[in-house]
Design an enzyme around this catalytic site. Structure first.
Site, PDB file in Angstrom:
ATOM      1  N   ASP A  14      -2.046 -20.589  -5.908  1.00  0.00           N
ATOM      2  CA  ASP A  14      -1.218 -20.957  -7.061  1.00  0.00           C
ATOM      3  C   ASP A  14      -2.127 -21.291  -8.237  1.00  0.00           C
ATOM      4  O   ASP A  14      -2.464 -22.444  -8.434  1.00  0.00           O
ATOM      5  CB  ASP A  14      -0.324 -22.139  -6.652  1.00  0.00           C
ATOM      6  CG  ASP A  14       0.695 -22.502  -7.710  1.00  0.00           C
ATOM      7  OD1 ASP A  14       0.912 -21.703  -8.640  1.00  0.00           O
ATOM      8  OD2 ASP A  14       1.272 -23.595  -7.598  1.00  0.00           O
ATOM      9  N   ASP A  30       3.347 -14.955  -9.094  1.00  0.00           N
ATOM     10  CA  ASP A  30       3.116 -16.396  -8.948  1.00  0.00           C
ATOM     11  C   ASP A  30       3.857 -16.939  -7.728  1.00  0.00           C
ATOM     12  O   ASP A  30       4.659 -17.857  -7.815  1.00  0.00           O
ATOM     13  CB  ASP A  30       3.561 -17.141 -10.221  1.00  0.00           C
ATOM     14  CG  ASP A  30       3.333 -18.647 -10.107  1.00  0.00           C
ATOM     15  OD1 ASP A  30       2.471 -19.065  -9.317  1.00  0.00           O
ATOM     16  OD2 ASP A  30       4.025 -19.406 -10.816  1.00  0.00           O
ATOM     17  N   HIS A  58       0.522 -26.885  -4.111  1.00  0.00           N
ATOM     18  CA  HIS A  58       0.283 -28.167  -4.792  1.00  0.00           C
ATOM     19  C   HIS A  58      -0.411 -29.203  -3.913  1.00  0.00           C
ATOM     20  O   HIS A  58      -0.201 -30.401  -4.098  1.00  0.00           O
ATOM     21  CB  HIS A  58       1.591 -28.760  -5.336  1.00  0.00           C
ATOM     22  CG  HIS A  58       2.244 -27.916  -6.388  1.00  0.00           C
ATOM     23  ND1 HIS A  58       3.357 -28.322  -7.078  1.00  0.00           N
ATOM     24  CD2 HIS A  58       1.941 -26.693  -6.890  1.00  0.00           C
ATOM     25  CE1 HIS A  58       3.709 -27.388  -7.942  1.00  0.00           C
ATOM     26  NE2 HIS A  58       2.868 -26.378  -7.847  1.00  0.00           N
ATOM     27  N   HIS A  96      -0.357 -17.295 -13.998  1.00  0.00           N
ATOM     28  CA  HIS A  96      -0.794 -18.444 -14.790  1.00  0.00           C
ATOM     29  C   HIS A  96      -2.202 -18.884 -14.400  1.00  0.00           C
ATOM     30  O   HIS A  96      -2.578 -18.849 -13.233  1.00  0.00           O
ATOM     31  CB  HIS A  96       0.204 -19.602 -14.759  1.00  0.00           C
ATOM     32  CG  HIS A  96       0.397 -20.267 -13.435  1.00  0.00           C
ATOM     33  ND1 HIS A  96      -0.438 -21.275 -12.988  1.00  0.00           N
ATOM     34  CD2 HIS A  96       1.326 -20.106 -12.468  1.00  0.00           C
ATOM     35  CE1 HIS A  96      -0.012 -21.701 -11.807  1.00  0.00           C
ATOM     36  NE2 HIS A  96       1.049 -21.010 -11.453  1.00  0.00           N
ATOM     37  N   GLU A 138       1.340 -23.608 -17.049  1.00  0.00           N
ATOM     38  CA  GLU A 138       2.592 -23.285 -16.363  1.00  0.00           C
ATOM     39  C   GLU A 138       3.080 -24.468 -15.546  1.00  0.00           C
ATOM     40  O   GLU A 138       4.273 -24.784 -15.517  1.00  0.00           O
ATOM     41  CB  GLU A 138       2.386 -22.057 -15.454  1.00  0.00           C
ATOM     42  CG  GLU A 138       3.679 -21.540 -14.805  1.00  0.00           C
ATOM     43  CD  GLU A 138       4.018 -22.183 -13.462  1.00  0.00           C
ATOM     44  OE1 GLU A 138       5.140 -21.989 -12.966  1.00  0.00           O
ATOM     45  OE2 GLU A 138       3.173 -22.908 -12.905  1.00  0.00           O
ATOM     46  N   GLU A 139       2.130 -25.098 -14.837  1.00  0.00           N
ATOM     47  CA  GLU A 139       2.507 -26.115 -13.847  1.00  0.00           C
ATOM     48  C   GLU A 139       3.263 -27.298 -14.452  1.00  0.00           C
ATOM     49  O   GLU A 139       4.011 -27.974 -13.766  1.00  0.00           O
ATOM     50  CB  GLU A 139       1.259 -26.633 -13.119  1.00  0.00           C
ATOM     51  CG  GLU A 139       0.595 -25.618 -12.206  1.00  0.00           C
ATOM     52  CD  GLU A 139       1.444 -25.241 -10.995  1.00  0.00           C
ATOM     53  OE1 GLU A 139       2.567 -25.757 -10.857  1.00  0.00           O
ATOM     54  OE2 GLU A 139       0.989 -24.412 -10.201  1.00  0.00           O
TER      55      GLU A 139
END
Lengths: 469, 469
Positions: free
Chosen positions: B294, B356, B427, B282, B328-329
């Site tokens: 990520d 991912d 994140h 992504h 995606e997130e």
């Protein structure tokens, strides 16, 4: 342990001979036995951890002269009383004060994205509307100092010096110049701001703050640390060859000077209460972490050391004084004012030592003793060696605050911690309690009780150590 | 490698027998030889690192629908063209948009000090003047859901659930409920805000953001993650038994829905161009890091995989399609809209796979295949095993975005990375390029070229996998 007396005899033969014949063993077997019991009890059950837990949870950040500092001073007095010190008191000092506001930085071009920065201590802010300028990179502070002014004028000077990771922390000295002297150099060449790669060994997105030299800088400019990943980012952008333009929006507040305190607790000597062994740590911290490693662990280690010695059936021969210095971070302010105020009593201070290098295992025992007194250190080593501690050198400063005493000829002991990871967290928000290992603190206290008890209890004295000037 | 065919024969005897007799070896020796050359070339000289370096330096954060996202879409198209893809195009999607403002939290009493927090994705703010309320602690989201409303009303609900560190990342599932469902539960019980211990495995002072379920929550409340050290701090204060009161000052901005894009690049099949092997990652990221792990690493791995296959003397039999999913997130938005838009073509997708899960070494090869097709995976394993990869299970989702295809019966491959450290950075602002090891990326690409080339080149197909509903 064999080498040292030999060296002492070579370079100071007569004096050493006199000591050797008069008192072949300066510390008695009884003293050593008590110290051994203390050491083993510390390994088993000392609890410095609960002290640093209390300080970080119940007080937290405590920059000099702040509300947190005020609460820390109250906390320290209460804690010392609760731990059984004979006498607890404070001595007021005067400190410069400063409040951190915000510090936002972002690349405007060629690749717009935010940067993680933190103001260096006592940095001024930008104009209210911020400032935007091109970056000019320097390998270290010397390169900035030597640069022609027209290369720097109107730009943001970026000092991109990496710090080396070592157990001794000796990578700090070569790296810290950008922080301590960079802003002055940038201001003199009319840069609009200074940015430095953080003085640290981690690769986390934390900027490392810290003090810089500000006295006499007429037109100070904003000074910021970049986290290592952000310094990498700027470096990678600069390598692509286009001008890199950064916007800064920084707000800080310089306050009037105000009071802080050295907090002092004593275990009063049973025979020579006027003679004093000083052990210390600093009570203040930077504002972004909770000051667990710097220097909550040190505070806890020396307080727990004194508590254990106070639990003995009798007080040591001379006084053990614990000083929790104020305002260390901004230039050893508490230690300097202490030595100034007590300069007539320095001859009564048998030695000084400080714990201010985090919470790692102690691996080396340094001293600053007259050569005639090396035997004492060697005897201490009999009890320290089983803790995994090796004999170091005789160049110890005793720690940052202690160095002010050492400059006046006071002998010093240095129980050197493993600092491999210390600069991963130093002066960042990440200096928090979870970085402290309770078991390792026990090893620290075990070493500290040996050194502190024997220095307080021994016959004779440690003389003075000639200073360089 | 021996076990799987045996299992297949046991549970699907006739079908397996048919395959075994008709084509004892579904992949030809020639195919395997080409794959082996590709693999060894990837180990030697693949350069996914320079792709993730480019993305993180030249674009950086790229949350769905943001300016950074727009630049990432342009970057991806240019990069795919430069890497030699036959066809590069975008497909527009519609995404909910949100801007992070600030999030300040501080304990007001009994021990005033600041806390490090971060808004969860799409959180509302506090009133302009902030809010102050007592903390009420819950062990996990279930405990909050089951709590009587009067225990929660008017308070800040604090979900204090720790995540377990594992290689597979399986600690994530049990911990993430507080993030995904906590705000809804807190709002329903009229809490004034939600705070959660970050869903992460580190002990650094970073809060981990991430998406939460917001649809249909009528009166949403501010939702924040606390860094692990700050959750420890709250916990330690609560253990002391006095009410813990916290002030929150949070500002965020919900924007109107707007466009984003799936970016698609193809290596066109030489014999059956309409049949497609999809590999993906992504393109969007969270806003506080540069999205290196990520999912910059995944983007780089699949792009470099396709580049290497495009360098072969001839195109593979069928099309290799690289999809860089948007958004995606915030709920697999790009993948869902892709599958929706292309539902009539799903039968032409031979299989799907996604990278991912960071930049760790690949250690396991999972699949989602009809049992009759296990031979293919076993043959792939001949080339994957020397990379240190073991055969896993047949439950692979193929990755988050791939799971949307899998739900429609499309077979999947899963090259499972070592995720031991992944949730240290996930994140957070600390998801930056320095966490990516160029050598480990080479091992990743080596595995990906084997799987991707063989799936694109092989005779026959992989059938469909029955879905549960």
């Amino acid at each position: 342990m064999k080498l040292r007396p030999l060296l002492a005899m070579t370079s100071g033969f007569l004096a050493a001979l006199a000591v050797t014949t008069a008192t072949a063993k300066p510390l008695s077997q009884e003293d050593l036995s008590v110290a051994e019991v203390l050491r083993d009890r510390a390994l088993e059950s000392s609890d410095a951890y609960s002290i640093v837990e209390s300080l970080t949870v119940e007080v937290g950040p405590r920059p000099a002269g702040s509300e947190g500092d005020r609460r820390a001073v109250a906390w320290a007095q209460e804690k010392m009383k609760a731990l059984g010190f004979d006498r607890v008191y404070t001595e007021q000092i005067e400190v410069p004060r400063w409040n951190r506001g915000h510090a936002h930085a972002r690349v405007v071009s060629p690749f717009p994205q935010p940067l993680v920065v933190s103001s260096l201590g006592y940095s001024v802010g930008t104009p209210e509307e911020g400032l935007t300028a091109e970056i000019v990179e320097f390998a270290d502070v010397s390169e900035l100092i030597e640069a022609p002014a027209d290369k720097v004028r109107g730009k943001i000077a970026f000092i991109n010096k990496r710090m080396e990771r070592t157990r001794t922390g000796e990578g700090y000295g070569p790296a810290v110049g950008g922080r301590s002297r960079g802003m002055r150099a940038a201001a003199e060449k009319e840069a609009v701001a200074l940015m430095i790669r953080s003085v640290g060994t981690d690769s986390d997105r934390f900027a490392h703050t810290g003090m810089m030299s500000i006295d006499g800088v007429e037109e100070p400019v904003p000074a910021l640390a970049l986290s290592a990943p952000d310094a990498n980012l700027l470096e990678a952008m600069l390598e692509r060859g286009q001008p890199v333009v950064v916007n800064l929006d920084v707000h800080n507040q310089r306050l009037e000077d105000g009071p802080s305190f050295n907090v002092i607790g004593e275990i009063t000597g049973r025979e020579k209460p006027e003679e004093v062994m000083i052990i210390g740590a600093h009570l203040d911290s930077w504002d972004e972490g909770t000051g667990a490693l710097d220097d909550g662990a040190g505070v806890a280690i020396v307080m727990e050391t004194a508590r254990m010695i106070a639990e003995l059936p009798q007080r040591p021969r001379r006084t053990l004084r614990v000083i929790l210095y104020g305002a260390e971070e901004i230039g050893l302010v508490g230690a300097k004012q202490y030595v100034e105020a007590h300069q007539d009593e320095l001859d009564n201070i048998i030695a000084v030592s400080e714990s201010d290098f985090g919470a790692g295992k102690i691996w080396r025992f340094d001293t600053r003793l007259p050569e005639t007194k090396f035997d004492i250190a060697d005897q201490m080593m009999q009890l320290l060696a089983p803790l995994g501690i090796e004999r170091g050198n005789n160049q110890s400063s005793g720690g940052p605050d202690s160095s002010v005493f050492v400059a006046r000829g006071v002998p010093a002991f240095g129980l050197y911690q493993d600092g491999t990871d210390y600069f991963d967290y130093h002066h960042t928000p990440n200096d928090t309690l979870d970085k402290v290992d309770p078991e390792i603190l026990k090893q620290n206290v075990a070493a500290w009780v040996v050194m502190s008890f024997l220095a307080s209890e021994m016959e004779g004295d440690l003389g003075r150590v000639p200073t360089e000037n």
